[in-house]
Motif scaffolding. Sequence first.
Motif, PDB file in Angstrom:
ATOM      1  N   THR A 102       0.435  27.958  49.088  1.00 29.84           N
ATOM      2  CA  THR A 102       1.149  28.637  50.160  1.00 29.84           C
ATOM      3  C   THR A 102       2.374  27.793  50.458  1.00 29.84           C
ATOM      4  O   THR A 102       2.255  26.621  50.815  1.00 29.84           O
ATOM      5  CB  THR A 102       0.274  28.780  51.423  1.00 29.84           C
ATOM      6  OG1 THR A 102      -0.882  29.549  51.092  1.00 29.84           O
ATOM      7  CG2 THR A 102       1.044  29.456  52.544  1.00 29.84           C
ATOM      8  N   SER A 105       5.932  28.492  56.111  1.00 26.21           N
ATOM      9  CA  SER A 105       5.290  29.343  57.110  1.00 26.21           C
ATOM     10  C   SER A 105       6.304  30.349  57.625  1.00 26.21           C
ATOM     11  O   SER A 105       7.507  30.087  57.624  1.00 26.21           O
ATOM     12  CB  SER A 105       4.741  28.498  58.263  1.00 26.21           C
ATOM     13  OG  SER A 105       5.792  27.842  58.931  1.00 26.21           O
ATOM     14  N   THR A 106       5.808  31.501  58.079  1.00 30.38           N
ATOM     15  CA  THR A 106       6.718  32.571  58.509  1.00 30.38           C
ATOM     16  C   THR A 106       7.602  32.142  59.674  1.00 30.38           C
ATOM     17  O   THR A 106       8.717  32.626  59.810  1.00 30.38           O
ATOM     18  CB  THR A 106       5.935  33.844  58.886  1.00 30.38           C
ATOM     19  OG1 THR A 106       4.962  33.508  59.875  1.00 30.38           O
ATOM     20  CG2 THR A 106       5.250  34.446  57.679  1.00 30.38           C
ATOM     21  N   THR A 130       1.294  32.497  47.486  1.00 29.09           N
ATOM     22  CA  THR A 130       1.929  32.985  48.713  1.00 29.09           C
ATOM     23  C   THR A 130       3.185  32.184  49.033  1.00 29.09           C
ATOM     24  O   THR A 130       3.163  30.956  49.015  1.00 29.09           O
ATOM     25  CB  THR A 130       0.945  32.883  49.899  1.00 29.09           C
ATOM     26  OG1 THR A 130      -0.238  33.623  49.577  1.00 29.09           O
ATOM     27  CG2 THR A 130       1.550  33.419  51.174  1.00 29.09           C
ATOM     28  N   ASN A 132       5.372  32.080  52.265  1.00 25.79           N
ATOM     29  CA  ASN A 132       5.488  32.532  53.657  1.00 25.79           C
ATOM     30  C   ASN A 132       6.826  32.165  54.287  1.00 25.79           C
ATOM     31  O   ASN A 132       7.218  32.770  55.288  1.00 25.79           O
ATOM     32  CB  ASN A 132       4.353  31.956  54.509  1.00 25.79           C
ATOM     33  CG  ASN A 132       3.107  32.805  54.438  1.00 25.79           C
ATOM     34  OD1 ASN A 132       3.167  33.989  54.114  1.00 25.79           O
ATOM     35  ND2 ASN A 132       1.967  32.208  54.714  1.00 25.79           N
ATOM     36  N   ASN A 158       2.146  37.076  47.157  1.00 23.23           N
ATOM     37  CA  ASN A 158       2.429  37.500  48.536  1.00 23.23           C
ATOM     38  C   ASN A 158       3.724  36.880  49.031  1.00 23.23           C
ATOM     39  O   ASN A 158       3.921  35.669  48.902  1.00 23.23           O
ATOM     40  CB  ASN A 158       1.299  37.064  49.474  1.00 23.23           C
ATOM     41  CG  ASN A 158      -0.009  37.735  49.154  1.00 23.23           C
ATOM     42  OD1 ASN A 158      -0.050  38.908  48.866  1.00 23.23           O
ATOM     43  ND2 ASN A 158      -1.083  36.976  49.198  1.00 23.23           N
ATOM     44  N   GLY A 160       5.433  36.541  52.617  1.00 26.04           N
ATOM     45  CA  GLY A 160       5.110  36.771  54.019  1.00 26.04           C
ATOM     46  C   GLY A 160       6.284  36.708  54.972  1.00 26.04           C
ATOM     47  O   GLY A 160       6.247  37.286  56.052  1.00 26.04           O
TER      48      GLY A 160
END
Length: 164
Positions: A102, A105-106, A130, A132, A158, A160
């Motif tokens: 990941t 972060s968003t 991911t 994000n 993904n 995000g």
Amino acid sequence: MMKIPRFGLAPVFFAFVAVCLSVHSMRAASGTWSATPADANWVPTGTNWSNGSALFPGATSGTTNADVATFNSASTQTGITINSTTLNFKSILFDTSAAAFTIGSTGGNSLLLTSGGSITMNAAVANTETVNAPISIQGAGGSYTIQNNATDNSKLLNIGGAIT
């Protein structure tokens, strides 16, 4: 009285410039995320990438960069922190043995991605990946490719964060 050689200080100046340029270019080089990084930061103080201690794919200035960040193994750090507000690079590649990563972060720092690059998940990747972090494509009228080539339909790529 000190005599300065006929060539003066020019050779010293050019040697200094050459060293400065080589040090700058060492900071930006494509790299592969380590199986045992020092921490989870994209811009590390230790050795997080294959290209050496405190080195990383991308640059923290400018809006164009040709570097590729590759993730292709298991790792003790799979949640990558985007710890620079000005991080710019061209592409991300999730390759064969990539852990489930990941990136960012968003609500965190954006990835400033050079136009013409890609986020790619190769066919044999065995995990969902991911990204994000918000994505900002650099350059007027820029384009970017996001592609999941996984042969297993349950392995997702993904995205995000917002894309601008």
